[in-house]
Design an enzyme around this catalytic site. Structure first.
Site, short mmCIF file in Angstrom:
data_model
loop_
_atom_site.label_atom_id
_atom_site.label_comp_id
_atom_site.label_asym_id
_atom_site.label_seq_id
_atom_site.Cartn_x
_atom_site.Cartn_y
_atom_site.Cartn_z
CB SER A 1 -6.71 -4.49 25.77
OG SER A 1 -7.49 -5.63 25.51
CE1 TYR B 1 -6.69 -3.42 20.39
CE2 TYR B 1 -6.89 -5.38 21.76
CZ TYR B 1 -7.16 -4.05 21.53
OH TYR B 1 -7.92 -3.34 22.45
#
Length: 280
Positions: free
Chosen positions: A142, A155
């Site tokens: 990501s 995350y």
């Protein structure tokens, strides 16, 4: 290595029934690849496989990225079914937005275990098969690997870990002519993002996904994923204009934080996360 023709290649995908996994599977089938679909839901896998091809072209196996044994068993079965495996895409992942103060240890540990440890387990289980064919390993990371949003420590840590891990493993496997890549998309719409849009991060931290935090189309992410495999690329951002952020995270991090995150709005998001009944 460029022009890695996918026709007839066997590609295994974890998280295959998720939003990105499903779209990637369809695109890779369009390139003529054979698919080993891996996920937790056997019924969903069977339905997905039936829509994409015949059993000798597409098949599904239950696999849990939190278990190395599970992945080894599934990938061994897929290799026997198809005669080998060329490419493995580690696409399984989870995402929530919570402050450190409000987050339970279990949420943090689960995120790291699925998003980071799960990629390591996937690659480890896949390696014997991919080595035989001098293939390619791809992890879906990501932009959170480079841009570290508040209320997202678990995350961001998991995705930054995936990026670093891929860079390390790539050096190890070069001697075997096995490629290793990491894909770093910004926000794109999948069912996993629905919950994020309902929480305080969307409006307060990410400005309702406008400006710097705008969504890109799922199709754009899938196209980049396919390109990663076909060109056996190392590190790819989506959109490509974010590559400078990826290449110079230390230089740009402070600037991005100053532009992208309003201190008062972040504080409000943390308060609302901790006391949702007081939000309004």
């Amino acid at each position: 290595m460029n022009n890695y023709d996918l026709k007839g290649r066997v590609i295994a995908i974890t998280g295959a029934t998720g939003g990105l996994g499903r779209a990637a599977a369809q695109a890779l089938r369009g390139r003529g690849a054979k698919l080993a679909l891996l996920d937790l839901d056997l019924e969903g896998l069977d339905q997905q496989a039936a829509t994409l091809g015949q059993p000798d072209e597409v098949a599904g196996w239950v696999a849990n990225v939190r278990s190395l044994d599970s992945l080894e068993t599934a990938l061994a079965a897929a290799a026997q079914h198809f005669g080998g495996i060329d490419v493995v895409v580690a696409a399984a992942g989870v995402a929530t937005q919570e402050s450190m103060e409000s987050m339970s240890p279990e949420v943090f540990e689960r995120t790291i275990d699925i998003n980071l440890n799960g990629v390591w387990r996937t690659f480890r289980a896949a390696l014997p098969h991919v080595k035989r064919r001098q293939g390619y390993l791809l992890a879906v990371s990501s932009m959170a690997a480079f841009v570290h949003s508040p209320l997202n420590a678990h995350y961001c840590a998991s995705k930054a870990g995936v990026w670093a891990m891929c860079d390390s493993i790539r050096l190890e496997l070069a001697q075997f002519r096995v490629g290793v890549g990491s894909l770093h998309p910004t926000f794109f719409m999948t069912p996993m993002m629905d919950a994020a849009l309902q929480g305080p991060c969307s409006a307060l931290v990410w400005n309702n996904h406008q400006g710097l935090w705008k969504f890109v189309a799922l199709e754009q992410v899938v196209a980049a994923l396919v390109d990663c495999i076909e060109r056996r690329r190392d590190t790819v951002t989506v959109p490509g204009s974010n590559s400078l952020v990826a290449k110079a995270p230390g230089l740009l991090r402070r600037i991005i934080e100053r532009i992208g995150f309003d201190t008062d709005r972040v504080a409000k998001a943390v308060r609302e996360q901790a006391n949702p009944q007081e939000a309004g």
